[in-house]
Design a protein around this motif. Structure first.
Motif, mmCIF file in Angstrom:
data_model
loop_
_atom_site.group_PDB
_atom_site.id
_atom_site.type_symbol
_atom_site.label_atom_id
_atom_site.label_comp_id
_atom_site.label_asym_id
_atom_site.label_seq_id
_atom_site.Cartn_x
_atom_site.Cartn_y
_atom_site.Cartn_z
ATOM 1 N N THR A 103 -4.115 10.601 -5.348
ATOM 2 C CA THR A 103 -3.397 9.708 -4.442
ATOM 3 C C THR A 103 -1.926 10.116 -4.455
ATOM 4 O OG1 THR A 103 -2.571 7.985 -5.942
ATOM 5 C CG2 THR A 103 -4.882 7.830 -5.252
ATOM 6 N N VAL A 145 0.557 7.689 -4.518
ATOM 7 C CA VAL A 145 1.287 6.455 -4.813
ATOM 8 C C VAL A 145 2.562 6.763 -5.593
ATOM 9 C CG1 VAL A 145 1.174 4.241 -6.007
ATOM 10 C CG2 VAL A 145 -0.827 5.103 -4.797
ATOM 11 N N LEU A 181 2.627 -9.604 -4.474
ATOM 12 C CA LEU A 181 2.239 -9.362 -3.074
ATOM 13 C C LEU A 181 3.474 -9.274 -2.179
ATOM 14 C CD1 LEU A 181 -0.906 -11.638 -2.582
ATOM 15 C CD2 LEU A 181 -0.833 -9.145 -2.386
ATOM 16 N N THR A 213 4.570 -5.864 -0.218
ATOM 17 C CA THR A 213 4.715 -5.919 1.248
ATOM 18 C C THR A 213 6.045 -5.324 1.679
ATOM 19 O OG1 THR A 213 3.333 -7.880 1.345
ATOM 20 C CG2 THR A 213 4.730 -7.463 3.248
ATOM 21 N N TRP A 264 5.656 -1.519 1.309
ATOM 22 C CA TRP A 264 4.817 -0.950 2.382
ATOM 23 C C TRP A 264 5.572 -0.920 3.704
ATOM 24 C CZ3 TRP A 264 0.122 -4.432 0.758
ATOM 25 C CH2 TRP A 264 -0.605 -3.803 -0.260
ATOM 26 N N LYS A 302 4.876 4.357 -0.657
ATOM 27 C CA LYS A 302 3.472 4.337 -1.062
ATOM 28 C C LYS A 302 3.346 3.539 -2.358
ATOM 29 C CE LYS A 302 3.072 8.805 1.031
ATOM 30 N NZ LYS A 302 3.605 10.138 0.746
ATOM 31 N N ALA A 303 2.680 2.405 -2.261
ATOM 32 C CA ALA A 303 2.685 1.478 -3.397
ATOM 33 C C ALA A 303 1.325 0.829 -3.559
ATOM 34 C CB ALA A 303 3.746 0.411 -3.171
ATOM 35 N N GLU A 304 1.037 0.388 -4.775
ATOM 36 C CA GLU A 304 -0.161 -0.429 -4.950
ATOM 37 C C GLU A 304 0.037 -1.478 -6.028
ATOM 38 O OE1 GLU A 304 -3.678 1.894 -5.766
ATOM 39 O OE2 GLU A 304 -2.765 2.976 -7.406
ATOM 40 N N LYS A 340 -2.784 6.353 2.875
ATOM 41 C CA LYS A 340 -2.147 6.906 1.672
ATOM 42 C C LYS A 340 -1.057 5.975 1.135
ATOM 43 C CE LYS A 340 -3.096 11.819 2.181
ATOM 44 N NZ LYS A 340 -2.556 13.182 2.307
ATOM 45 N N ARG A 341 -0.372 5.311 2.064
ATOM 46 C CA ARG A 341 0.662 4.359 1.646
ATOM 47 C C ARG A 341 0.041 3.256 0.802
ATOM 48 N NH1 ARG A 341 2.961 4.011 6.419
ATOM 49 N NH2 ARG A 341 1.894 2.152 7.140
ATOM 50 N N HIS A 342 -1.226 2.977 1.075
ATOM 51 C CA HIS A 342 -1.918 1.937 0.314
ATOM 52 C C HIS A 342 -2.704 2.521 -0.860
ATOM 53 C CE1 HIS A 342 -1.036 -1.659 2.777
ATOM 54 N NE2 HIS A 342 -0.748 -0.747 3.672
ATOM 55 N N GLY A 343 -2.401 3.765 -1.191
ATOM 56 C CA GLY A 343 -2.947 4.323 -2.424
ATOM 57 C C GLY A 343 -4.391 4.774 -2.367
ATOM 58 N N ALA A 344 -4.898 5.081 -1.172
ATOM 59 C CA ALA A 344 -6.298 5.477 -1.088
ATOM 60 C C ALA A 344 -6.500 6.959 -1.392
ATOM 61 C CB ALA A 344 -6.843 5.165 0.301
ATOM 62 N N ILE A 356 -8.057 -10.709 -2.503
ATOM 63 C CA ILE A 356 -6.867 -9.844 -2.579
ATOM 64 C C ILE A 356 -7.132 -8.520 -1.861
ATOM 65 C CG2 ILE A 356 -5.016 -8.985 -4.056
ATOM 66 C CD1 ILE A 356 -5.997 -10.835 -6.280
ATOM 67 N N GLU A 402 -5.648 -7.075 1.920
ATOM 68 C CA GLU A 402 -5.021 -5.766 2.123
ATOM 69 C C GLU A 402 -5.678 -5.027 3.295
ATOM 70 O OE1 GLU A 402 -4.662 -3.188 -1.290
ATOM 71 O OE2 GLU A 402 -3.361 -1.806 -0.186
ATOM 72 N N LYS A 416 -4.089 -6.267 6.337
ATOM 73 C CA LYS A 416 -2.715 -5.748 6.401
ATOM 74 C C LYS A 416 -2.735 -4.324 6.972
ATOM 75 C CE LYS A 416 1.696 -4.995 5.027
ATOM 76 N NZ LYS A 416 2.715 -5.209 6.044
ATOM 77 N N GLU A 420 -0.915 -2.880 10.272
ATOM 78 C CA GLU A 420 0.042 -1.766 10.247
ATOM 79 C C GLU A 420 -0.353 -0.679 11.236
ATOM 80 O OE1 GLU A 420 0.754 -0.155 6.316
ATOM 81 O OE2 GLU A 420 1.295 -2.106 5.499
ATOM 82 N N TYR A 454 -2.699 -15.549 1.398
ATOM 83 C CA TYR A 454 -2.229 -14.185 1.116
ATOM 84 C C TYR A 454 -1.682 -13.513 2.377
ATOM 85 C CZ TYR A 454 -4.707 -14.582 -3.376
ATOM 86 O OH TYR A 454 -5.129 -14.982 -4.601
ATOM 87 N N ILE A 461 1.896 -14.189 2.966
ATOM 88 C CA ILE A 461 2.813 -13.393 2.144
ATOM 89 C C ILE A 461 2.883 -11.956 2.664
ATOM 90 C CG2 ILE A 461 3.326 -12.620 -0.204
ATOM 91 C CD1 ILE A 461 1.580 -14.949 -1.193
ATOM 92 N N LEU A 462 1.773 -11.448 3.124
ATOM 93 C CA LEU A 462 1.735 -10.078 3.660
ATOM 94 C C LEU A 462 2.339 -10.001 5.073
ATOM 95 C CD1 LEU A 462 -1.862 -8.983 2.518
ATOM 96 C CD2 LEU A 462 0.304 -8.369 1.454
ATOM 97 N N ARG A 463 2.718 -11.145 5.609
ATOM 98 C CA ARG A 463 3.386 -11.240 6.907
ATOM 99 C C ARG A 463 2.547 -10.683 8.065
ATOM 100 N NH1 ARG A 463 9.203 -8.832 6.172
ATOM 101 N NH2 ARG A 463 9.174 -8.685 3.927
#
Lengths: 516, 516
Positions: A416, A418, A434, A438, A441, A446-448, B85-89, B186, B190, B193, B197, B308, B311-313
Motif C-alpha cells: 500500500t 499509506v 474519523l 477525513t 483524505w 493517503k491515510a488509514e 490508494k488514498r484509503h490504503g487499499a 466503520i 468508509e 465516503k 469522493e 459516522y 463526521i465523514l462529511r
C-alpha cells in the motif's frame, strides 16, 4: 430429479475413466485432470451426496496475484509503459474473446491450444491466443494504416503449464507494434532499441538480442537443397537449437523430417554463424546464398538495420544469428528474440537445457518479435496490406525473476502507499480519529485508521511496522485540548507535537523524500 | 472430407433456422445472430465455397477501445485508483475464468448469463461474472481474514447488450472491499465516503447515494405479511422501482407474484419513505417494524452509519431509501447504490424510464455495493465466515458519459505524451535525426521522428499539430555546423536556436508546466 440421475450416471462413467487411466498408468497430470472432473460432478450433487466435495482452486495453469505480486507487477509494468510512452506509442484494447474464425489459420499447429467458448446459442467464440492477431483484425476493421501502439493484456493457451518457470495458461503479453508503410528498417531498429531499453532498465542481468530474417532462412534452405514444402517444418526444427544440440537437431532433420545428411550438414554450417554488420557483409559476398533473391534482400536489410543500431547505440547487445527461427507463421522479414545470458537469475533452468557449446547459459527468451507484412491483409476484405513490425515482452518470465529477486533480497515490498496512520492511545476517540482521517483524505493524504472503536495503541503501531507506514498521527485527550497531534516517525520512534493547522503541511514535507 | 460434409449439413439446417425466423418475424437481433452463425459456418468451408464470407467484427456486446477511448479510460482509472490508494487499499488479480462450480449457486436467476468454456478435455470453466465471488474464493483459498483490496478487471455476462447506454457483455468492474471482523458500520461508512469522493472528483454532475439494509427489507416484508418463501421474488420486484412507477410494481406484486392487494399497499407505504438519520430514528419508534428483530438490528445500524457519515462529511448526498433493494443474493446487511441525478449528462435515457414522482431524472446507477458476511464461508471447507463490505464502481456508464462530454467539448484529447518531434528541413539527415532522438530517449525525454528517410517539413509539423506535440527540434546543415538545434514551439510558431548541450534542459523546462 432427472438432472440428478444424469449426473449420477456421469459420475459412474467418469469413475470408470479414472480407474482405467490408473490401471493404464497414465501420466499423473492426466489422472489428476479426470479426478478433478469427477469431483466436480460429485459437487454438482451437492448435499444430496452426504458430503460436498468442493475443489477450492484456480483453474489449471492459472494463479491469483497476491498484493505483493501485484506490487512487483505494477513496478515492472510502469517501467515498460514508460518506455513505450517515451517512444510515442498510443494504447488500445480489444475484447478477451474473438470470433473463432478470426483466429482460424493464424497459428499453424498451435491452433489446438486455443480455448473455445461453449456454444450457448450465439456466435462461436475463442479466447485470444496473442495480441497480434486481434491488433491486425482491429487495423483492418477500423481501416487504420498508420499507428504506433502498445497493448498490455492477458492471452490464453491450453499449453502444458510449467508455472515454476513462469509458463501459464493465462498470461500477460506486452506488445509494441508499428504499423505503416515506411522506409526500410527504421521502425524495426526502434523496436530493438525498445527491447534494449526495457531489459536494461529492469536490471535483469546481461542479455543478448538475436536477430535474423525469415527471408534469409528461406533462402538458406533453398540453396542448401531443402524441398519447398519442407521449409516450415525444417524451420521449426532449427528453432529448437536454443534448447537442443546441433547433433540432436540434425538427427531430427534427417531421421524424422527426411532430409539427406548432406543437406543437413550444409544447413549446419550456416546456423553456426553469429556476428554483426561484418557477418552480414561477408554473407553478401557468398555468391551461392546471394544468388537467392530472398536471402539477398534479407541480408541487405540486416546490413541497413545494423547501421541504424549503431546510431541508436544498441549494437553491444545485438547479434545477427542465423540459427534464430521463430515459430509463428505470420513473420515475413526481420525476426528477433532477446535472451538473458546470466546463469543463476532463475532457479530452475529451462526444460531439456543442453548447453553443447559451453558458452553462457541461456535462461530463455524474454522478448521476441519481428516483421509481419501480410497479416492485416488477411483481414481486409480487399486484401489491402499494412506492413507491421513489433515486439512482445515476455512479462511472466520477468515477473518470475523479479519475484525471486525480491524474495532473495532483504528489502521489504510495500503493498500500500499509506503515508500516515491515525491512531489513539485512549478509549472513546473513534469519532475524533474519523474526523482527523477525513481531514487528511480531503487534503489528498493517503491515510488509514483501524476499524475498531477502541484499538490498542500497540496493535496500531504493529500494523504500521508490518505494512511500512512511515508516520502515525496519535490523538489523545491532551492533544485534543492543546489543538495538536502527536506525530510519530515509525522508523526512529521520534515523536513531536504538531499543531492541527500545520499537520497536513508537515506530513507532506515528511513524506516527500520518501515518494520521489 | 468428412468434416466438410458435416459443415455443409450444418449450413443447410442453419439456413432453415434463419428462414424460419424471418417468416416468423423474429427480432432483428435474433435474426442477425443466426445469420452470423450461418456466415461463420460458410467461412469454415473457406475457399472451397468459391467466395469466402468473412465477418470482420468483434463479438456481440463487445468493442475495441481506440487510443482516444483509452486516454479517457486511463484518466478515469487514475482518479479511481488514486482514491482507493488514498484509503490504503492493496490490489489483487484473479484469473478471468474460474472452475464452473465456483460460480454455481451465487447469482440466482442470473446464472443463465454466465459464459461457459467449451469442454476441451479438462476442467469445466466459466468466465467470471463479477469480481466479488472470485474475491471470496481467493480469501477462503488463501486463508486471509483481513484485507482491504481493490480489483479492476473485466467481467462477462451474456446479457442483452445496450451499448449506447454503456451496457456490454464484456465490461470493467472497479471493486473496493474491506474484509475482516470489525466494529459495526466503520468500514461500511468508509465505502460510502469512497463513492462520494470518486463521484465528486469525476465531476459527473450531482448524485445521490441511496442506502438501505437487507434486514430492514426482510423485516418489512415479514411485518407486511409477505410469505417467507416470497421474500426474494418480492425483493426483486421492489428493485424495479427505479425504472417503474409504484402502480406498475404493485401490479406485478399482486398479478404475477400473487400478493394480496392489502399486503402490497402496506409495502407501498414503506417503500415511499426517504430520509436520513431522522427517518431511521422515527422508524425505530415504529413498534410493529421494530418488533421484528432483523428490522430492528438494521435500523440501529443505519442510525450508527449516519452518525459516522456526518463526521465523514458525506451526508449531503446520502439518502436512507426503503425502496432500494439490490438484486444479488449474497447481501446480508447494508446495501447502497449511487445514481446521477442531473438530466442531460447522458444523451439516451435508460430504457423504460418512467418518472412518476416528477422529481430529478435518474440516469441510472453508477456505483453499488453492500455487506456480504456469508459469501467467504460458502467457500471455506469448514464454513468459517469472513465478514465483508464493498463497493463496485459502474465504470462503463462513467466512460460513456466522459466520452460524450469529451466529444461535446472543444478540448482535444491527446493519445500520446510525446514532448518533442525530431525533424529536419533538408534531405539526407536521417542519421542525424536518429542520433538526436537517441540522445533524447536516453535522457528520458518522450520523443519521436518520422520513419522516412526524407520526410517533408510540412508533414512533420502537421503530425505535431494533429497529435498535440508541443515542441519540434529541427535539424539542418547550418544547425549541425553551429552545434545547435532549432527548437520550435508548435502553438506559437516561435523558433529559437538552442545549443546541443542545453537542449535536454531546455526541453525539460519548457514541458514541465505542461505536465504538472
Amino acid at each position: 430429479m432427472e438432472d440428478k440421475a444424469l449426473i449420477q450416471e456421469a459420475i459412474k462413467s467418469q469413475g470408470e475413466v479414472v480407474r482405467r487411466l490408473k490401471t493404464e498408468k497414465a501420466s499423473k497430470e492426466q489422472i489428476d485432470e479426470e479426478v478433478a472432473k469427477l469431483l466436480q460432478l460429485k459437487a454438482q450433487l451437492g448435499g444430496d451426496d452426504g458430503k460436498k466435495q468442493f475443489v477450492l482452486k484456480t483453474p489449471k495453469g492459472t494463479r491469483d496475484y497476491s498484493p505483493k505480486q501485484m506490487a512487483i507487477r505494477e513496478k515492472v509494468f510502469n517501467t515498460i509503459i514508460s518506455c513505450f510512452k517515451r517512444h510515442g506509442a498510443e494504447t488500445i484494447d480489444t475484447p478477451v474473446f474473438e470470433l473463432k474464425e478470426t483466429l482460424t489459420g493464424k497459428y499453424g499447429e498451435d491452433s489446438k491450444l486455443i480455448y473455445d467458448l461453449k456454444d450457448q446459442g450465439g456466435e462461436l467464440l475463442s479466447l485470444r491466443y496473442d495480441l497480434t492477431v486481434p491488433f491486425a483484425r482491429y487495423l483492418a476493421m477500423s481501416k487504420i494504416t498508420n499507428i504506433k501502439r502498445y497493448h498490455i493484456a492477458k492471452v490464453y493457451r491450453r499449453d502444458n503449464p510449467a508455472m515454476t518457470r513462469g509458463r501459464y495458461r493465462e498470461f500477460y503479453q506486452c506488445d509494441f507494434d508499428i504499423a505503416g508503410q515506411y522506409d526500410a528498417m527504421i521502425p524495426d531498429a526502434e523496436c530493438l532499441k525498445i527491447v534494449h531499453e526495457i531489459l536494461s532498465e529492469l536490471e535483469l542481468g546481461d542479455f543478448r538480442i538475436k536477430v535474423n530474417d525469415r527471408r534469409i532462412l528461406d533462402g538458406m534452405f533453398a540453396v542448401c537443397g531443402v524441398p519447398d514444402d519442407k521449409f516450415r517444418t525444417i524451420c521449426s526444427t532449427v528453432d529448437k537449437l536454443d534448447k537442443m544440440s546441433w547433433e540432436e537437431v540434425k538427427k531430427e532433420m534427417v531421421g524424422e523430417k527426411g532430409l539427406s545428411e548432406d543437406v543437413a550438414d550444409q544447413i549446419g554450417v550456416y546456423v553456426a554463424m553469429q556476428g554483426g554488420m561484418d557477418l552480414a557483409e561477408s554473407l553478401l559476398q557468398d555468391q551461392r546464398l546471394c544468388g537467392n533473391k530472398q536471402a539477398n534482400a534479407g541480408l541487405q536489410d540486416i546490413k541497413q538495420l545494423f547501421s541504424y543500431l549503431q546510431i541508436l547505440r544498441v549494437t553491444d547487445k545485438v547479434v545477427f544469428d542465423l540459427s534464430l527461427a521463430r515459430g509463428l507463421d505470420y513473420y515475413t522479414g526481420i525476426i528477433y528474440e532477446a535472451v538473458l545470458t546470466q546463469a543463476g537469475v532463475v532457479a530452475v533452468p529451462p526444460e531439456g537445457q543442453n548447453n553443447a557449446a559451453g558458452e553462457s547459459v541461456s535462461v530463455g527468451s524474454v522478448a521476441g518479435g519481428g516483421r509481419y507484412d501480410g497479416l492485416v491483409g488477411m483481414f481486409d476484405p480487399k486484401g489491402r496490406k499494412v506492413p507491421c513490425v513489433g515486439v512482445s515482452i515476455g512479462i511472466e518470465r520477468i515477473f518470475s525473476i523479479m519475484e525471486q529477486k525480491a524474495e532473495a533480497s532483504a528489502e521489504k515490498i510495500r503493498t500500500t502507499e499509506v503515508q500516515v496512520m491515525v491512531a489513539s492511545a485512549q478509549k472513546n476517540l473513534l469519532e475524533e480519529r474519523l474526523k482527523l482521517v477525513t481531514e487528511l483524505w480531503n487534503a489528498g493524504i493517503k491515510a488509514e485508521l483501524m476499524y475498531k472503536k477502541n484499538p490498542k495503541l500497540l496493535s496500531q503501531l504493529q500494523h504500521c511496522e508490518e505494512s511500512g507506514i512511515p508516520l502515525v498521527a496519535i490523538l489523545g485527550e491532551q492533544e485534543l485540548k492543546d489543538g495538536v497531534v502527536k506525530l510519530r516517525v515509525v522508523a526512529t520512534r521520534e515523536e513531536v507535537d504538531v499543531s492541527r493547522l500545520d499537520l497536513i503541511h508537515e506530513i507532506r514535507s515528511r513524506t516527500q523524500q520518501e515518494e520521489q
